[in-house]
Enzyme design. Structure first.
Site, PDB file in Angstrom:
ATOM      1  N   ARG A  90       0.858  -1.187   0.104  1.00  0.00           N
ATOM      2  CA  ARG A  90       0.145  -0.011  -0.027  1.00  0.00           C
ATOM      3  C   ARG A  90       0.899   1.335   0.038  1.00  0.00           C
ATOM      4  O   ARG A  90       0.393   2.263  -0.869  1.00  0.00           O
ATOM      5  CB  ARG A  90      -1.016   0.051   1.203  1.00  0.00           C
ATOM      6  CG  ARG A  90      -1.566   1.134   1.454  1.00  0.00           C
ATOM      7  CD  ARG A  90      -2.686   0.987   2.472  1.00  0.00           C
ATOM      8  NE  ARG A  90      -3.433   2.446   2.579  1.00  0.00           N
ATOM      9  CZ  ARG A  90      -4.760   2.688   3.276  1.00  0.00           C
ATOM     10  NH1 ARG A  90      -4.902   1.396   4.304  1.00  0.00           N
ATOM     11  NH2 ARG A  90      -5.351   3.760   3.431  1.00  0.00           N
ATOM     12  N   ASN A 145     -10.610  -4.001  -1.983  1.00  0.00           N
ATOM     13  CA  ASN A 145     -10.360  -2.930  -3.077  1.00  0.00           C
ATOM     14  C   ASN A 145      -9.557  -3.193  -4.152  1.00  0.00           C
ATOM     15  O   ASN A 145      -8.789  -4.102  -3.798  1.00  0.00           O
ATOM     16  CB  ASN A 145     -10.063  -1.853  -2.268  1.00  0.00           C
ATOM     17  CG  ASN A 145     -10.965  -0.952  -1.570  1.00  0.00           C
ATOM     18  OD1 ASN A 145     -12.071  -0.770  -2.321  1.00  0.00           O
ATOM     19  ND2 ASN A 145     -10.908  -0.445  -0.406  1.00  0.00           N
ATOM     20  N   CYS A 165     -19.198  -1.755  -0.267  1.00  0.00           N
ATOM     21  CA  CYS A 165     -18.219  -0.549   0.138  1.00  0.00           C
ATOM     22  C   CYS A 165     -19.050   0.330   1.251  1.00  0.00           C
ATOM     23  O   CYS A 165     -20.164   0.202   1.374  1.00  0.00           O
ATOM     24  CB  CYS A 165     -18.072   0.522  -0.974  1.00  0.00           C
ATOM     25  SG  CYS A 165     -16.858   1.915  -0.340  1.00  0.00           S
ATOM     26  N   HIS A 195     -16.067   4.268  -5.363  1.00  0.00           N
ATOM     27  CA  HIS A 195     -15.310   5.384  -5.133  1.00  0.00           C
ATOM     28  C   HIS A 195     -15.203   6.440  -6.212  1.00  0.00           C
ATOM     29  O   HIS A 195     -14.120   7.176  -6.244  1.00  0.00           O
ATOM     30  CB  HIS A 195     -13.881   5.075  -4.951  1.00  0.00           C
ATOM     31  CG  HIS A 195     -13.658   4.145  -3.708  1.00  0.00           C
ATOM     32  ND1 HIS A 195     -12.448   3.621  -3.212  1.00  0.00           N
ATOM     33  CD2 HIS A 195     -14.527   3.767  -2.800  1.00  0.00           C
ATOM     34  CE1 HIS A 195     -12.594   3.009  -2.016  1.00  0.00           C
ATOM     35  NE2 HIS A 195     -13.759   3.004  -1.685  1.00  0.00           N
ATOM     36  N   TYR A 242     -13.835  10.538  -2.275  1.00  0.00           N
ATOM     37  CA  TYR A 242     -12.882   9.991  -3.388  1.00  0.00           C
ATOM     38  C   TYR A 242     -12.833  11.064  -4.432  1.00  0.00           C
ATOM     39  O   TYR A 242     -11.837  10.757  -5.330  1.00  0.00           O
ATOM     40  CB  TYR A 242     -13.036   8.865  -3.770  1.00  0.00           C
ATOM     41  CG  TYR A 242     -12.531   7.625  -2.735  1.00  0.00           C
ATOM     42  CD1 TYR A 242     -11.372   7.100  -2.386  1.00  0.00           C
ATOM     43  CD2 TYR A 242     -13.518   7.376  -1.786  1.00  0.00           C
ATOM     44  CE1 TYR A 242     -11.087   6.290  -1.452  1.00  0.00           C
ATOM     45  CE2 TYR A 242     -13.161   6.411  -0.788  1.00  0.00           C
ATOM     46  CZ  TYR A 242     -11.908   5.909  -0.505  1.00  0.00           C
ATOM     47  OH  TYR A 242     -11.672   5.183   0.461  1.00  0.00           O
TER      48      TYR A 242
END
Length: 421
Positions: A90, A145, A165, A195, A242
């Site tokens: 990440r 995700n 989500c 998102h 987002y």
């Protein structure tokens, strides 16, 4: 009912357990199996989860295992919530795009593509093993995700899957608090992709209260989702948090270059949470869990599992599901995030009014990218990666796409089998 959680060692998991403990009368779960190769983490989380259930007086029992087949055998639903490569990967997703002046984020842009490439093959392998052991009737609820791309991969392979989500339920709860009504009284007109979504209506008893929200609580909402108040009022929408990566791209990149990566923050939070979970005296969800993110995740997951397995009348939930003509400018097999009717037969998106060009254009653009991203995840190849990046509105230039493709492959070489072939 048996519920299996793949990635059960996540520090998110106690949110789910807490949600089950609080819905004893509606979700008839008697066994929860947490599946994770990290036995140290999953054992700590499992023991803490059992204390949560015991403290709430819930009769369900928790088991932990590193064996997927053992864990999913006999499950009515399997929740997938994994992170291939952990927080180290990440951190890479959140930083390598900065070399080209592009947003670094784990679910969109170049970082989101990297995560999709690592994740899709792993989730598909898990889903196929689930199907062989648990059978075709077992529901897969995907919280991994990038949810839209991963769910599209699952549906493309014929799995009984729904993507989930927490963005919509978080906004629903926020609106309910601001309007001083019950959360279940709020019905969202939720439009877009995972998102990449907008609330175009907030209905209570059939009346749209969105104009009132923007008028009376606009400043709070603008700060909450990081967009200008004037723009929200002009568009008469509340966008997902987002959307800031698209609408304030350059400003966000400038901030990211000076701020500590979110992956590092989350790593510290996870270390803190595991220490709390390991304390045998702790029997309730700690406040520190709020720092981890995923607000209302447990409510969304528990409600969706109940709708899919409860055998009752259809319920309405915002989920990730095949388009099937709801947005006529997208292919039927595109995965949209929409208010849907959910029951034991699955999720069916509800009819939607035409989408304004400003939003429809971006939805189409990102859907085209997601299609190319999925092809790259399934087939591999550096050039497919570059094509997907070129198609993404947050990249979209030859030089950047080529440079980022090379960086992405290098950063993830040990996690992409085709990259080392």
């Amino acid at each position: 009912m048996k519920l299996a959680v793949v990635g059960g060692g996540s520090t998110y998991t106690p949110e789910l357990i807490d949600g089950i403990a609080g819905r004893r009368t509606t979700l008839d779960v008697d066994e929860i199996v947490l599946i994770d190769p990290d036995t140290y983490r999953v054992d700590i989380v499992g023991e803490f989860g059992q204390r949560l259930l015991d403290h709430a007086g819930h009769p369900a029992r928790i088991r932990t295992t590193s064996n997927l087949e053992e864990g999913v055998d006999g499950a009515s639903a399997v929740l997938i919530q994994l992170r291939v490569g952990g927080q180290k990967a990440r951190r890479s997703d959140e930083t390598f795009p900065h070399a080209c002046g592009c947003v670094g984020q784990e679910t969109t842009g170049a970082g989101g593509l990297a995560k999709a490439l690592r994740t899709v093959p792993v989730v598909l392998d898990i889903a196929e093993r689930v199907r062989k052991v648990a059978g075709d009737d077992t529901w897969i609820v995907n919280f991994t995700n990038p949810v839209g791309i991963v769910t599209r991969a699952l549906l493309r392979e014929g799995h009984r899957a729904v993507g989930l989500c927490n963005v919509a339920i978080h906004l629903q709860r926020t609106f309910a608090q601001l309007l001083d009504v019950g959360a279940n009284d709020v019905r969202l007109e939720h439009t877009g992709l995972n998102h990449l979504s907008w609330e175009r209506g907030v209905y209570i008893d059939g009346v749209d209260r969105l104009p009132e929200l923007l008028d009376q609580h606009g400043e709070y909402l603008a700060e909450h989702v990081s967009v200008p108040l004037g723009w929200m009022r002009r568009m008469n929408v509340v966008p997902s948090y987002y959307l800031k990566y698209f609408y304030s791209h350059d400003k966000i990149v400038e901030q990211q270059r000076t701020e500590r990566p979110r992956a590092d923050v989350v790593s510290d939070v996870e270390e803190e949470l595991l220490k709390v979970y390991a304390d045998p005296e702790v029997v309730t969800k700690p406040e520190a869990l709020e720092k981890r993110g995923g607000a209302y995740y447990s409510e969304a997951a528990v409600q969706l599992v109940h709708a899919l397995t409860g055998g009752g009348p259809a319920e309405e939930h915002v989920v990730n599901v095949a388009n099937n003509g709801i947005l006529p400018f997208l292919p039927d097999d595109a995965v949209i995030e929409a208010l849907s009717s959910v029951d034991g037969t699955g999720a069916k998106p509800l009819a939607a009014r035409p989408v304004e060009p400003l939003f429809a254009g971006l939805i189409s653009h990102v859907t085209a990218y997601e299609n190319l991203a999925l092809e790259a995840a399934l087939k591999g190849g550096r050039d497919r990666v570059a094509d997907a990046l070129l198609a993404h509105p947050l990249v979209g230039q030859y030089d950047y796409a080529d440079q980022l493709a090379d960086s992405l492959v290098k950063e993830n070489q040990h996690l992409l089998p085709w990259a080392t072939a």
